[in-house]
Scaffold this motif. Sequence first.
Motif, PDB file in Angstrom:
ATOM      1  N   ALA A 180      49.263  49.005  46.501  1.00 21.33           N
ATOM      2  CA  ALA A 180      49.802  48.056  47.485  1.00 21.33           C
ATOM      3  C   ALA A 180      48.682  47.464  48.330  1.00 21.33           C
ATOM      4  O   ALA A 180      48.626  46.248  48.564  1.00 21.33           O
ATOM      5  CB  ALA A 180      50.838  48.747  48.370  1.00 21.33           C
ATOM      6  N   SER A 181      47.766  48.330  48.770  1.00 22.00           N
ATOM      7  CA  SER A 181      46.649  47.863  49.576  1.00 22.00           C
ATOM      8  C   SER A 181      45.668  47.041  48.744  1.00 22.00           C
ATOM      9  O   SER A 181      45.113  46.036  49.218  1.00 22.00           O
ATOM     10  CB  SER A 181      45.932  49.067  50.201  1.00 22.00           C
ATOM     11  OG  SER A 181      44.900  48.654  51.051  1.00 22.00           O
ATOM     12  N   TYR A 182      45.460  47.468  47.511  1.00 21.71           N
ATOM     13  CA  TYR A 182      44.587  46.725  46.588  1.00 21.71           C
ATOM     14  C   TYR A 182      45.131  45.301  46.401  1.00 21.71           C
ATOM     15  O   TYR A 182      44.388  44.316  46.494  1.00 21.71           O
ATOM     16  CB  TYR A 182      44.517  47.449  45.250  1.00 21.71           C
ATOM     17  CG  TYR A 182      43.556  46.846  44.250  1.00 21.71           C
ATOM     18  CD1 TYR A 182      42.289  47.392  44.052  1.00 21.71           C
ATOM     19  CD2 TYR A 182      43.899  45.712  43.503  1.00 21.71           C
ATOM     20  CE1 TYR A 182      41.400  46.842  43.141  1.00 21.71           C
ATOM     21  CE2 TYR A 182      43.018  45.151  42.592  1.00 21.71           C
ATOM     22  CZ  TYR A 182      41.771  45.718  42.413  1.00 21.71           C
ATOM     23  OH  TYR A 182      40.890  45.158  41.516  1.00 21.71           O
ATOM     24  N   ASP A 183      46.431  45.198  46.141  1.00 22.10           N
ATOM     25  CA  ASP A 183      47.057  43.887  45.919  1.00 22.10           C
ATOM     26  C   ASP A 183      46.975  43.008  47.161  1.00 22.10           C
ATOM     27  O   ASP A 183      46.751  41.791  47.058  1.00 22.10           O
ATOM     28  CB  ASP A 183      48.524  44.063  45.514  1.00 22.10           C
ATOM     29  CG  ASP A 183      48.670  44.669  44.119  1.00 22.10           C
ATOM     30  OD1 ASP A 183      47.674  44.706  43.376  1.00 22.10           O
ATOM     31  OD2 ASP A 183      49.792  45.101  43.790  1.00 22.10           O
ATOM     32  N   ALA A 184      47.143  43.619  48.323  1.00 22.05           N
ATOM     33  CA  ALA A 184      47.060  42.859  49.574  1.00 22.05           C
ATOM     34  C   ALA A 184      45.653  42.309  49.781  1.00 22.05           C
ATOM     35  O   ALA A 184      45.467  41.140  50.160  1.00 22.05           O
ATOM     36  CB  ALA A 184      47.465  43.743  50.752  1.00 22.05           C
ATOM     37  N   THR A 185      44.650  43.140  49.516  1.00 30.37           N
ATOM     38  CA  THR A 185      43.253  42.709  49.651  1.00 30.37           C
ATOM     39  C   THR A 185      42.931  41.611  48.643  1.00 30.37           C
ATOM     40  O   THR A 185      42.268  40.609  48.971  1.00 30.37           O
ATOM     41  CB  THR A 185      42.305  43.908  49.440  1.00 30.37           C
ATOM     42  OG1 THR A 185      42.704  44.985  50.281  1.00 30.37           O
ATOM     43  CG2 THR A 185      40.869  43.522  49.756  1.00 30.37           C
ATOM     44  N   GLU A 186      43.404  41.789  47.436  1.00 32.32           N
ATOM     45  CA  GLU A 186      43.193  40.797  46.385  1.00 32.32           C
ATOM     46  C   GLU A 186      43.809  39.450  46.763  1.00 32.32           C
ATOM     47  O   GLU A 186      43.237  38.387  46.489  1.00 32.32           O
ATOM     48  CB  GLU A 186      43.800  41.325  45.079  1.00 32.32           C
ATOM     49  CG  GLU A 186      43.300  40.628  43.828  1.00 32.32           C
ATOM     50  CD  GLU A 186      43.785  41.319  42.570  1.00 32.32           C
ATOM     51  OE1 GLU A 186      42.954  41.588  41.683  1.00 32.32           O
ATOM     52  OE2 GLU A 186      45.001  41.606  42.472  1.00 32.32           O
ATOM     53  N   HIS A 187      44.972  39.496  47.423  1.00 32.26           N
ATOM     54  CA  HIS A 187      45.615  38.258  47.871  1.00 32.26           C
ATOM     55  C   HIS A 187      44.750  37.533  48.903  1.00 32.26           C
ATOM     56  O   HIS A 187      44.573  36.300  48.838  1.00 32.26           O
ATOM     57  CB  HIS A 187      46.990  38.564  48.464  1.00 32.26           C
ATOM     58  CG  HIS A 187      47.655  37.389  49.097  1.00 32.26           C
ATOM     59  ND1 HIS A 187      48.013  36.255  48.390  1.00 32.26           N
ATOM     60  CD2 HIS A 187      48.005  37.144  50.394  1.00 32.26           C
ATOM     61  CE1 HIS A 187      48.576  35.377  49.214  1.00 32.26           C
ATOM     62  NE2 HIS A 187      48.573  35.894  50.433  1.00 32.26           N
ATOM     63  N   LEU A 188      44.185  38.293  49.847  1.00 36.83           N
ATOM     64  CA  LEU A 188      43.314  37.670  50.859  1.00 36.83           C
ATOM     65  C   LEU A 188      42.075  37.056  50.211  1.00 36.83           C
ATOM     66  O   LEU A 188      41.618  35.985  50.605  1.00 36.83           O
ATOM     67  CB  LEU A 188      42.914  38.712  51.913  1.00 36.83           C
ATOM     68  CG  LEU A 188      44.036  39.197  52.845  1.00 36.83           C
ATOM     69  CD1 LEU A 188      43.508  40.243  53.815  1.00 36.83           C
ATOM     70  CD2 LEU A 188      44.658  38.039  53.615  1.00 36.83           C
ATOM     71  N   ILE A 189      41.524  37.743  49.223  1.00 40.62           N
ATOM     72  CA  ILE A 189      40.363  37.201  48.501  1.00 40.62           C
ATOM     73  C   ILE A 189      40.742  35.909  47.786  1.00 40.62           C
ATOM     74  O   ILE A 189      39.984  34.930  47.783  1.00 40.62           O
ATOM     75  CB  ILE A 189      39.829  38.241  47.496  1.00 40.62           C
ATOM     76  CG1 ILE A 189      39.268  39.461  48.243  1.00 40.62           C
ATOM     77  CG2 ILE A 189      38.746  37.633  46.602  1.00 40.62           C
ATOM     78  CD1 ILE A 189      38.967  40.652  47.345  1.00 40.62           C
ATOM     79  N   SER A 190      41.950  35.877  47.210  1.00 40.72           N
ATOM     80  CA  SER A 190      42.390  34.717  46.434  1.00 40.72           C
ATOM     81  C   SER A 190      42.577  33.460  47.283  1.00 40.72           C
ATOM     82  O   SER A 190      42.501  32.343  46.776  1.00 40.72           O
ATOM     83  CB  SER A 190      43.699  35.030  45.698  1.00 40.72           C
ATOM     84  OG  SER A 190      44.797  35.068  46.594  1.00 40.72           O
ATOM     85  N   ILE A 191      42.820  33.655  48.593  1.00 38.72           N
ATOM     86  CA  ILE A 191      43.000  32.481  49.467  1.00 38.72           C
ATOM     87  C   ILE A 191      41.704  32.111  50.181  1.00 38.72           C
ATOM     88  O   ILE A 191      41.702  31.281  51.097  1.00 38.72           O
ATOM     89  CB  ILE A 191      44.142  32.693  50.484  1.00 38.72           C
ATOM     90  CG1 ILE A 191      43.840  33.856  51.438  1.00 38.72           C
ATOM     91  CG2 ILE A 191      45.474  32.914  49.775  1.00 38.72           C
ATOM     92  CD1 ILE A 191      44.836  34.000  52.585  1.00 38.72           C
ATOM     93  N   GLY A 192      40.596  32.766  49.788  1.00 42.74           N
ATOM     94  CA  GLY A 192      39.292  32.370  50.299  1.00 42.74           C
ATOM     95  C   GLY A 192      38.708  33.225  51.399  1.00 42.74           C
ATOM     96  O   GLY A 192      37.643  32.897  51.949  1.00 42.74           O
ATOM     97  N   CYS A 193      39.336  34.333  51.752  1.00 40.31           N
ATOM     98  CA  CYS A 193      38.785  35.204  52.799  1.00 40.31           C
ATOM     99  C   CYS A 193      37.529  35.911  52.287  1.00 40.31           C
ATOM    100  O   CYS A 193      37.503  36.419  51.163  1.00 40.31           O
ATOM    101  CB  CYS A 193      39.822  36.242  53.239  1.00 40.31           C
ATOM    102  SG  CYS A 193      41.258  35.552  54.077  1.00 40.31           S
ATOM    103  N   LYS A 194      36.498  35.939  53.112  1.00 32.22           N
ATOM    104  CA  LYS A 194      35.214  36.554  52.739  1.00 32.22           C
ATOM    105  C   LYS A 194      34.945  37.837  53.519  1.00 32.22           C
ATOM    106  O   LYS A 194      34.334  38.770  53.009  1.00 32.22           O
ATOM    107  CB  LYS A 194      34.065  35.571  52.994  1.00 32.22           C
ATOM    108  CG  LYS A 194      34.210  34.231  52.277  1.00 32.22           C
ATOM    109  CD  LYS A 194      34.145  34.376  50.775  1.00 32.22           C
ATOM    110  CE  LYS A 194      34.183  33.012  50.092  1.00 32.22           C
ATOM    111  NZ  LYS A 194      34.251  33.140  48.606  1.00 32.22           N
TER     112      LYS A 194
END
Length: 338
Positions: free
Chosen positions: A168-182
């Motif tokens: 769940a946490s992995y997917d949440a982090t991956e989502h933030l990365i996908s929208i451009g968060c660095k």
Amino acid sequence: MKKKTTLQDIANSLGISTSTVSRALQDNPRISETVRKKVIDLAYELNYFDKKFPETITPKKLNAIGVIVPKIGYHLYAMAISGIEKVAEENGMHLVICQSNESFEREESLTKELIETGVSGLIVSLAGETKQFDHFLELKKKNIPLVLFNRQCDEVETDKVVIDNFKASYDATEHLISIGCKNIAYIGGPKKLQISNTRLLGYQQALLDAGISVEYIEYCNFSKESNLSAARKLLYSPNPPDGIIAFSDQVAISTMLAAKERGLSIPEDLAIIGFNNEPVDELLEPSLTSINQPSFKMGYEAAKLIFDRIQTPSIDYTQKILKSNLVIRNSTNKNKLK
């Protein structure tokens, strides 16, 4: 012939009167639970089984299941209790519902009180402060079934119901990365809380897989002041994050308040994700992206495990892992801004 143990023998060993021993064996309310336990324990040890007191030698069972949660006000636990209640009703049982208020001392005290009350089983989600687990070992000694749900620990071998917190946490982090968060941060619960550390590992692995080496980590104890303090440390730092995963929606909401206080726009300057998918998430401005947990099913499955254990004590322990999903809303919806 071996001399039969008498009331006087028990009284002399404990330094109390024979009348006190007699009252303790008859469960007289004038006798404290501490004294009663000492008397009965010694009666067992000395093989005292006077037919006059048959009922007191056998522990009484209450037609109820005990439930201890951190806070009943959390939506996740309110829904879980509804799931537990449904199964209890189907099995003709009542519930004794308690809240630890995130306190280890209260959780420990409630566990002991429920044991003394004679509940047929106990369903628990750990308090944020809990670091020791000896109070749960007493349940095993007395053959009282225990199920841990949502917040659990490896130190206690018992039945458990959880979600895959790492994923769940992995997917949440991956989502933030996908929208451009660095620069992505994680605000966890207390450092010793296993569920928080599992989510931390999921966050760290997602960053590693994406080739991001910088980590931003803060911890809180779930009070509003602590939540705000953790968020402010991140947001007022020289290089603040542009994405935050919060341990819970309560922590995420405090983070939103700190961001607005700092003059940051959500999600333009800061994207935020919580856990639990509380009903209020849709009403926030902006609405909060959150991990949805099957809270009713979590309680339902925990109760099913309790009754399975009551009916068949010798079965192997089970850990049920339920599916969660990310509910995307405006706190991470940068595409809406384009």
